[in-house]
Design a protein around this motif. Sequence first.
Motif, mmCIF file in Angstrom:
data_model
loop_
_atom_site.group_PDB
_atom_site.id
_atom_site.type_symbol
_atom_site.label_atom_id
_atom_site.label_comp_id
_atom_site.label_asym_id
_atom_site.label_seq_id
_atom_site.Cartn_x
_atom_site.Cartn_y
_atom_site.Cartn_z
ATOM 1 N N ASN A 2 0.802 -1.217 0.000
ATOM 2 C CA ASN A 2 0.000 0.000 0.000
ATOM 3 C C ASN A 2 0.842 1.278 0.000
ATOM 4 O O ASN A 2 0.324 2.358 0.240
ATOM 5 N N MET A 3 2.143 1.158 -0.257
ATOM 6 C CA MET A 3 2.988 2.346 -0.227
ATOM 7 C C MET A 3 2.659 3.307 -1.363
ATOM 8 O O MET A 3 2.757 4.513 -1.208
ATOM 9 N N THR A 4 2.305 2.783 -2.522
ATOM 10 C CA THR A 4 1.949 3.662 -3.634
ATOM 11 C C THR A 4 0.486 4.049 -3.496
ATOM 12 O O THR A 4 -0.405 3.250 -3.723
ATOM 13 N N GLN A 5 0.258 5.299 -3.118
ATOM 14 C CA GLN A 5 -1.106 5.786 -2.959
ATOM 15 C C GLN A 5 -1.608 6.350 -4.289
ATOM 16 O O GLN A 5 -0.878 7.021 -4.998
ATOM 17 N N VAL A 6 -2.849 6.057 -4.590
ATOM 18 C CA VAL A 6 -3.502 6.632 -5.769
ATOM 19 C C VAL A 6 -4.624 7.529 -5.264
ATOM 20 O O VAL A 6 -5.560 7.064 -4.617
ATOM 21 N N LEU A 7 -4.517 8.826 -5.558
ATOM 22 C CA LEU A 7 -5.467 9.811 -5.054
ATOM 23 C C LEU A 7 -6.248 10.421 -6.215
ATOM 24 O O LEU A 7 -5.670 10.868 -7.197
ATOM 25 N N GLY A 8 -7.546 10.434 -6.102
ATOM 26 C CA GLY A 8 -8.363 11.027 -7.169
ATOM 27 C C GLY A 8 -9.116 9.960 -7.946
ATOM 28 O O GLY A 8 -9.206 8.809 -7.523
ATOM 29 N N PRO A 9 -9.707 10.369 -9.064
ATOM 30 C CA PRO A 9 -9.505 11.647 -9.767
ATOM 31 C C PRO A 9 -10.289 12.803 -9.150
ATOM 32 O O PRO A 9 -11.325 12.606 -8.535
#
Length: 751
Positions: free
Chosen positions: A689-696
């Motif tokens: 879970n280190m790579t966070q994806v925020l959005g759109p």
Amino acid sequence: MVYADIVIDITLEKLDRTFQYAVPPEMVDSVRIGSEVVIPFGNGGRTLKGVVLGLSQEAKIDPKRIKEILSVETSDIPVESQLIELAGWIAEHFGSTMNQALKTVLPSKTKAKAKEKKIVSLAVSKADGEALLTDLLSKKRHSVARERLLSELLETEEIPWDVITGKLNIGSAIIRDLEKRGVVQVSSQRDFRNPLGDLTGTKKHITLNEEQMACVNQVRSDWAKGIHKTYLLYGVTGSGKTEVYMELIHDTLERGQEAIVLIPEIALTYQTVMRFYQHFGNQVAIMNSRLTPGERMDQLDRAKNGDCKIMIGPRSALFTPFPHLGLIIVDEEHESSYKSEQAPRYHAREVAVKRGELSHASVILGSATPSVESFELAHNGTYGLLEMKHRVAERELPKCEIVDLREEMRLGNRTMLSKRLQELIQDRLDRQEQTMLFLNRRGLMGFVSCRACGKSLKCPHCDVALSLHRDGRLHCHYCGYTEPKPRLCPHCGSKYIGGMKAGTEKVEETVHKLFPTARVLRMDADTTKGKEGHREILEKFSNREADILIGTQMIVKGHDFPYVTLMGIIAADLSLNSSDFRGSERTFQLITQAAGRAGRGEIPGNVVIQTYQPENYSIVTAKDQNYEAFYQQEISYRKLMSYPPEGHLLMILMTSEKLSHVTEEARILADYLKETLAQTLDKDTSLRNMTQVLGPEDARIAKIQDVYRKTIYLKDRDYEKLVSAKNLAADYVQTKQKYHDVYVWFDFDPM
């Protein structure tokens, strides 16, 4: 058989891959990495230009299907394979197509016509010429023009054609007649356009102080060991960083190598070039966006031919095709203008470090207020750290004081200048010293709104507020749309519409009212539109033709005016209120840089910092000129939030003229990345879970010129993971995107 991997030199991203062509035996010696070639493309006899990115002995497809290169272009400046490699690195690490990277790195293909200069010289021996002149003089009716031309040529051997027809006032028919008779000959020489005009200077001897010499000797010591690396030159304002640059450049030229000096703004070019030109003369060339195509071509040709050894300019100067590059200097390395706003969205500081690696050149990053990223790398030993903590000649740093604008308001002062600043301005006028007033804002009004309904007047094509200018019209600074200022609110019909006047024009207006006899210059984007706009204003102020200079950021970066003893920072905290995590850093840098313009001569300086947030740590530490204290607080915040340099961000910007299309595509891509990244980037469940994806989400400006904008942010401590995520997103968009009118852009660590 030799095969070449070629990228097509057109802008269609769908062709952003290499195509393999066979190299005919007769071209094997002339085709190399970086060669520009003409190739057949597709069916129907169509030909295109391309650039060779690689050579190999193996065919990637059936050799019978591989077409041959038609010809090799030799008219353009040859491209170094190092720059091709650099373009590949930029495309990969900053999220652009290879074509976009090549167009950034390689010299422009729209070359202007070379300028020629005609030279007239004697075609006969000096003795024959003297005999011919004697014969002419012996005749009663002889041509005075022929006599004068022969006399001049016997004395100087060769004369430019335009000097003969201009200064000597001899017609071209006379020259052609003597040419036909075999008396003179006319030849052509390349005449390089000189964007510096008649710039001259007298060489000054540099005497370095102890701190400056220590920095130079540290680099020299590494050079003696064959070490070429990146250094951060951290020196307070007025400590003499430019003298260190020049001493290291001198050493570089002595070794037969060249140097590139990057500056952050066109506004710095004139004063910076003057200082370098005084020491290095015609070895200096400049590069900036205001050059004509012909001037730009000539500077690149001079660099490639060895006619100049030092290139000075903003970002684009970094790609000067010097064959023996030995030193790259990035002055004011913290400046945000080093980050490109167009694809490829590269940062010149990072690209300079990479080019230094490829060319085995040393890189000097200089600043009085280093970026947090660079100081962290120097702090942990990745960069060498060179420090200068004192001003030259032991001059005192300016005395800084903070004025609380909330208190000014309580005391009834409604002007943009505090009472304390007004007192000091009058004092400088009485003493015939100079003042600079800095405002980090442009235009007469930030926005116009209705006090009845609260709505602001926005551009119909962009999601931004319109600004009121002195012409009485509302302007959009993004698309150029203008409209007259309405007398009634278009939303509710109220007559109570107005705005906060907080631009440089308003400051100028206030200064004229308070100090009617003062000579005032204003320097911002509106007053410097002409090619020589920056230079003319700075020359006037340097010559003391004005008492007060009002301006935006361009007046606080690197200028050295010895009679400036007062700097007023009108609204120090405007940049604190931005939605950018770098707001505190930019505020500290701007205040410190602005303060550094005062007291650079023999007379001590004063600085007045006007703010509504006098207790903010970036303002307090800037007042004390204490970078280390600011850094310790700022890096703690960055670590807590995993912001650069403690983490990295990737922004995916998606645009379309159809809101429904870009909304759907952004949602699908974000869902795909959220689902796929945990499986693809790392199998370790503790890191999944280190790579966070925020959005759109809507972009900060959701619409520009009727184009809708959506953003997806990815956040990770590992930059290379974000590069992999970018590749994953790019592949998905290329193969599975539903709407072809949706465009996708990538920006790493956006600014």
